[in-house]
Design a protein around this motif. Structure first.
Motif, PDB file in Angstrom:
ATOM      1  N   GLN A  49       9.198  -6.997   2.173  1.00 46.68           N
ATOM      2  CA  GLN A  49       8.417  -7.873   1.309  1.00 46.68           C
ATOM      3  C   GLN A  49       7.107  -7.213   0.959  1.00 46.68           C
ATOM      4  OE1 GLN A  49       7.790 -11.686   3.063  1.00 46.68           O
ATOM      5  NE2 GLN A  49       9.640 -12.564   2.176  1.00 46.68           N
ATOM      6  N   THR A  50       6.829  -7.188  -0.333  1.00 46.36           N
ATOM      7  CA  THR A  50       5.494  -6.759  -0.747  1.00 46.36           C
ATOM      8  C   THR A  50       4.608  -8.003  -0.774  1.00 46.36           C
ATOM      9  OG1 THR A  50       5.979  -7.134  -3.053  1.00 46.36           O
ATOM     10  CG2 THR A  50       6.442  -4.936  -2.217  1.00 46.36           C
ATOM     11  N   LEU A  83       0.822  -1.207   0.000  1.00 44.98           N
ATOM     12  CA  LEU A  83       0.000   0.000   0.000  1.00 44.98           C
ATOM     13  C   LEU A  83       0.857   1.259   0.000  1.00 44.98           C
ATOM     14  CD1 LEU A  83      -3.036  -0.710   2.349  1.00 44.98           C
ATOM     15  CD2 LEU A  83      -2.867  -0.834  -0.139  1.00 44.98           C
ATOM     16  N   LEU A  84       1.953   1.206   0.773  1.00 40.02           N
ATOM     17  CA  LEU A  84       2.839   2.371   0.825  1.00 40.02           C
ATOM     18  C   LEU A  84       3.395   2.675  -0.567  1.00 40.02           C
ATOM     19  CD1 LEU A  84       4.384   4.500   2.450  1.00 40.02           C
ATOM     20  CD2 LEU A  84       6.191   2.800   2.828  1.00 40.02           C
ATOM     21  N   ARG A 128      -1.266  -2.759 -11.302  1.00 42.78           N
ATOM     22  CA  ARG A 128       0.068  -3.214 -11.670  1.00 42.78           C
ATOM     23  C   ARG A 128       1.036  -3.043 -10.504  1.00 42.78           C
ATOM     24  NH1 ARG A 128       3.270  -4.249 -16.413  1.00 42.78           N
ATOM     25  NH2 ARG A 128       5.053  -5.253 -15.446  1.00 42.78           N
ATOM     26  N   ALA A 129       0.889  -1.922  -9.768  1.00 41.20           N
ATOM     27  CA  ALA A 129       1.792  -1.672  -8.648  1.00 41.20           C
ATOM     28  C   ALA A 129       1.627  -2.746  -7.573  1.00 41.20           C
ATOM     29  CB  ALA A 129       1.526  -0.291  -8.054  1.00 41.20           C
ATOM     30  N   PHE A 158      17.710  -2.475  -2.863  1.00 41.07           N
ATOM     31  CA  PHE A 158      17.504  -3.203  -1.604  1.00 41.07           C
ATOM     32  C   PHE A 158      16.878  -2.309  -0.539  1.00 41.07           C
ATOM     33  CE2 PHE A 158      21.357  -5.603  -3.239  1.00 41.07           C
ATOM     34  CZ  PHE A 158      20.566  -6.497  -3.939  1.00 41.07           C
ATOM     35  N   GLY A 159      16.254  -1.246  -0.977  1.00 39.96           N
ATOM     36  CA  GLY A 159      15.529  -0.386  -0.043  1.00 39.96           C
ATOM     37  C   GLY A 159      14.199   0.006  -0.669  1.00 39.96           C
ATOM     38  N   LEU A 160      13.437   0.780   0.078  1.00 36.33           N
ATOM     39  CA  LEU A 160      12.136   1.217  -0.433  1.00 36.33           C
ATOM     40  C   LEU A 160      12.250   2.027  -1.734  1.00 36.33           C
ATOM     41  CD1 LEU A 160       9.046   1.429   0.020  1.00 36.33           C
ATOM     42  CD2 LEU A 160       9.516   3.544   1.285  1.00 36.33           C
ATOM     43  N   PRO A 161      13.225   2.971  -1.816  1.00 36.98           N
ATOM     44  CA  PRO A 161      13.292   3.759  -3.054  1.00 36.98           C
ATOM     45  C   PRO A 161      13.413   2.885  -4.299  1.00 36.98           C
ATOM     46  CG  PRO A 161      14.731   4.701  -1.389  1.00 36.98           C
ATOM     47  CD  PRO A 161      14.224   3.399  -0.836  1.00 36.98           C
TER      48      PRO A 161
END
Lengths: 291, 318, 346
Positions: B221-222, B59-60, B201-202, B132-135
């Protein structure tokens, strides 16, 4: 007097042609200022172009020979071959079955048709990893129907056929709806059988849509990862596809190999799309000439 | 073609069998396998800390990607439709590129650009960890969803033309007022459709994200990565089925939204279309017939030919 | 008053406006008339600020507005294809300019009702443009443009997209409206009949220049050059002279014709009757020069034609009762032919 006035200089009885809208080039329509354009260009470059450029440069990190060695390494070559082969088979399956499904959805009537029609879009909406799991639940280990396809090329094909299903159906459907049925009836009245009518009259009309759908399915299958990752088994030289090979090379820290095979994969899909565009342009040209 | 009934039934059966074997049975199977141990088990399986964290992360990412895509997507569409500059077709081609690139290749490309050893690897030294990070996951998602908003908004912009905006300007509206009160309402359904596609898609992206995520359960993990890791790493088949079923429900929701939106898209205000269709035809002072089939502002192709251009060709043909 | 001075505008090599100067008096209704590509719309849009001039100035009511955006020119603009705000009701469309100006709600409501009354759309407040006919949409667009009390009202082929019948009605209605409201109005049209019908003045444009500017009578009776002459009505050429077809007198006797001609100081043309067409109360006589073989025609009243008792193949002598000028002395440009002006050849 009015009667005379009605006749223009060149003897035109009615009003002259409607003045076309002056859509200015330099004026309003062109008023996208440089700053906006700059921001958009920068954004697209940062998100799309720079990564691909970095990829291409990295693939030549060990020079041209390094690139060539990476792409022609037996396992890499096998993965590329498997990818192209399986994708081609899937594209052909799609061409045949997709056209059939489109035909049934347009020309046939049966209860639940609308539901079936809606179902076609599902593979596009479903995340690829979910597609993988969905297929595994039926065709995987402990298959409830005793068909275990995981870690076989059959498994790959089923997965790819699943995710590419909508391409041909959705590109043929609208064309089939538009097809002039009089022509078919004319052919039939001239004594052509169904098969002949289909082959000589319907198929040529549908061909561009079928080819385009098949080509898009092929291009999608070439790069597919999520749907094959679980069911494919990732067995080198057998069921490992290019995207899995690339992922593996990154994992074992061989970035040049990964980048080189990526570039090869990119080239294959670009060539596919270019050929499609060329075919479409040629078809359009022919149509215009006929008109 | 008048097809004999038996042939038609054979063709229909073939098509339906294919769809059943490929689509319907697998989906029924996963639902059955998910809910066979009971709804409680399913519920528990998607309420574990790792699952909740994966849900939140997904969601983020959506919450970051959607606004970014809306802003840049609309601006890009405006530039592509309204702008006249050399290289416009090239720019348009770049927008389509993400459709042609394998998700894995996207991942590798991003590693080559943003990774520690990549072109922008220097960022790592100043403490900004992209890969390996959120960005990294956000950027990967933006890459694969970039075309949606642009491609959905573009045709609408084409269709509405510039006259309404010019009219607003002659009535005193500033550029921003014109955008907010004329352009935005006109493109809203196209934009919404683009956003729905982007969200779907996201949420569902796997290949590109797995390449740039560290994949720690409960951290990076998404939802899609959760499905994968439960199946591969934890051998928690039921957990994987449950998470996949959750994602499938989200996908179905998307599909439903798309179907609803599809009807609204042709530009008419929702109420007006219905009203126009049901309003009794009042006696008109004009001879023309009122109707919903508005002689739409001349389409982009037909009328975009500017007067001078027409005249120029006339001239040169002398 | 609107003053355009030395306006130039090019698109690539094409000159849309080539040194155009024009003064439009306050309170008048002026038509910009010309064929496609003559620059008439460009001129109007330059006045509105929807088009930037390459050179020259535009003044509205004494203020130089050349560099001002359309928002600040105090204009009302009506587009050929209405440019209705499709997602807004009729009321919101008309109220748009006022709400941009942040007028109080009550004032907006009163003004909108008043205007809808004027344009005959009272009771249509809550409709959407898609529910209106073309003529109604255009009247709504007019109300919308008038709502902001513009100093000038600019109409770009406002009736061009409408049916002939609606066009005629709306044209007359516009004339009446103008007589009531008295706002300086500029109307672009390619239809000479429309221009002659509604305008106080007409500026005839051709190839980016103003060929003539004057009242409809002036333009019809005293055209400055062959272009204006032929664009506003038909002409016949005989022996190098040009005349309106209804200003030709056909005479059966040569002596009589020559006697009349010499006293009037004109020449007589020897012609053969090719065809007779009866158009209501008029008769159109198609003729051919006996010597040169060139075709032309004369317009007679039915009475005249009956008196002459013409038959196809008869020889007649033609003398103009009034000429518009000499063909040879045609200034600057020759008459446009169909080849040069495909737009005229519809």
């Amino acid at each position: 007097m009015t009667a005379v006035v009605g006749q223009g200089a060149a003897g035109s009885p009615a009003a002259p042609a409607r003045t076309p809208q002056p859509r200015s080039r330099a004026g309003w329509a062109g008023r996208v200022n440089g700053l906006t354009l700059g921001v958009v260009t920068l954004w697209l470059s940062l998100i799309v172009l720079l990564p691909l450029a970095a990829l291409t440069v990295a693939s030549f990190g060990d020079g041209w020979s390094g690139f060539w060695a990476a792409v022609t390494a037996p396992v890499a070559l096998a993965a590329l071959w498997t990818t192209v082969l399986v994708s081609a088979v899937v594209a052909v399956v799609n061409v045949v079955v997709g056209t059939l499904i489109a035909w049934v959805l347009v020309r046939d009537e049966f209860p639940g048709k609308r539901f079936v029609d809606a179902l076609i879009d599902l593979p596009f909406a479903l995340p690829t990893i979910v597609a993988s799991i969905v297929l595994l639940s039926l065709y995987g280990p402990n298959s409830p129907i005793g068909v275990e396809l995981n870690a076989t090329r059959w498994g790959l094909m089923v997965a790819l056929a699943f995710v590419t299903l909508p391409f041909v159906v959705r590109s043929v459907q609208p064309v089939l709806i538009e097809v002039d049925r009089d022509v078919e009836q004319a052919a039939a009245s001239l004594g052509a059988g169904n098969w002949t009518t289909f082959r000589r009259v319907v198929l040529p009309t549908l061909a561009p849509a079928i080819i385009s759908g098949g080509g898009l399915a092929f291009a999608r299958a070439i790069g597919e990862y999520g749907s094959v990752v679980l069911i494919g088994g990732n067995i080198p030289r057998e069921t490992q596809v290019a995207s899995q090979y690339i992922q593996q090379q990154i994992e074992i820290d061989r970035p040049v190999n990964a980048a080189a095979v990526s570039v090869a994969l990119l080239v294959i899909s670009f060539v596919t799309l270019l050929v499609l565009r060329w075919i479409a342009a040629r078809g359009q040209e022919r149509e215009e000439r006929a008109a | 073609m008048r097809i004999a009934r038996p042939t038609r039934i054979v063709l229909r059966t073939l098509a339906l069998v294919y769809l059943t074997v490929l689509l319907a049975v697998p989906i029924v199977t996963i639902l059955w396998r998910t809910f066979e141990p009971g709804f409680g088990a399913f519920w528990e399986s998607i309420r574990t800390p790792a699952a909740i964290s994966a849900f939140n992360l997904s969601l983020l990412i959506v919450a970051i990607v959607v606004p970014v895509n809306v802003v840049f997507g609309v601006v890009t569409a405006i530039v592509l439709v309204r702008g006249r500059f050399p290289g416009r077709r090239l720019l348009s081609g770049i927008v389509d590129l993400p459709f042609a690139v394998s998700p894995i290749v996207v991942g590798v490309s991003l590693i080559m650009l943003w990774g520690v050893n990549g072109w922008f690897g220097g960022l790592d030294n100043v403490g900004i960890r992209v890969i390996f990070g959120l960005p990294g996951m956000v950027i990967a998602t933006i890459f694969v969803t970039l075309p949606f908003v642009v491609r959905e908004v573009e045709p609408v912009l084409h269709e509405i033309g510039i006259e309404q905006e010019q009219a607003a300007a002659t009535l005193g509206a500033s550029r921003w007022q014109t955008f907010a009160r004329i352009t935005l309402p006109a493109i809203r359904w196209g934009l919404t459709y683009g956003v729905v596609l982007t969200v779907a898609r996201a949420l569902g992206e796997f290949g590109a994200v797995i390449m740039v995520s560290s994949g720690f359960p409960g951290v990076s993990q998404t939802l899609t990565l959760l499905v994968h890791s439960r199946y591969i790493d934890d051998h928690n088949t039921h957990g994987a089925y449950a998470a996949a079923t959750l994602l499938m429900f989200l996908a179905l929701l998307t599909l439903l939204l798309m179907t609803v939106l599809d009807r609204k898209r042709p530009g008419q205000p929702s109420g007006a279309t219905i009203a126009a269709a049901t309003a009794p035809a009042e006696a008109d002072t004009d001879a023309e017939v009122a109707g919903a089939d508005d002689p739409a502002p001349p389409g982009p192709v037909a009328s975009a030919v500017p007067e001078p251009e027409l005249a120029t060709t006339t001239r040169s043909s002398r | 008053m609107i003053t355009v001075a030395a306006a130039h505008k090019s698109y690539g090599t094409f000159k849309a406006l080539d040194d155009v100067s024009l003064e439009i008096p306050s309170g008048s209704l002026t038509a910009l008339l010309g064929p496609s590509g003559s620059g008439k719309s460009t001129l109007l849009r330059a006045i509105a600020g929807l088009e930037d001039l390459d050179a020259g100035t535009v003044m509205i009511a004494g203020q130089d507005v050349t560099r001002l955006p359309p928002q600040r020119r105090g204009i009302g603009f009506v587009f050929q294809h209405y440019a209705a705000f499709k997602h807004m009701s009729v009321r919101d469309n008309v109220a748009f300019g006022l709400s941009i100006r942040k007028r109080p709600r009550a004032e907006i409501a009163t003004r909108v009702d008043e205007l809808l009354d004027v344009v005959g759309l009272a009771g249509f407040q809550h409709r959407y443009p898609a529910q209106l006919s073309g003529g109604q949409r255009q009247r709504m667009a007019l109300a919308r443009a008038l709502a902001v009390d513009p100093q000038v009202l600019l109409l770009d082929e406002p009736f061009g997209a409408l049916d002939a019948k609606v066009r005629d009605d709306l044209r007359r209605w516009l004339r009446r409206l103008h007589d009531e409201v008295h706002v300086t109005t500029v109307l672009v049209t390619h239809d000479q009949e429309e221009a002659l019908d509604v305008a106080d003045q007409i500026a005839v444009l051709n190839e980016g220049r103003i060929e003539q500017f004057g009242s409809p009578e002036e333009l019809y009776e005293r055209p400055a050059n062959p272009f204006v002459m032929s664009f506003l009505g038909s002409v016949s050429r005989l022996n190098g002279e040009i005349a309106r077809p209804h200003d030709l007198r056909l005479i059966r006797s040569r002596q009589q014709a020559e006697a009349e001609a010499s006293s009037a100081g004109v020449r007589v043309t020897d012609a053969t009757v090719e065809r007779l067409v009866r158009l209501g109360f008029e008769v159109r006589v198609e003729l051919r020069h006996t010597s040169t073989g060139e075709p032309f025609f004369a317009q007679l009243t039915r009475t005249e034609a009956t008196a002459l008792d013409l038959q196809v193949g008869d020889r007649v002598w033609v003398r103009p009762t009034r000429t518009l000028g000499s063909d040879q002395a045609a200034p600057v440009r020759a008459l446009p032919t169909e080849e040069e002006f495909p737009a005229l050849a519809v």
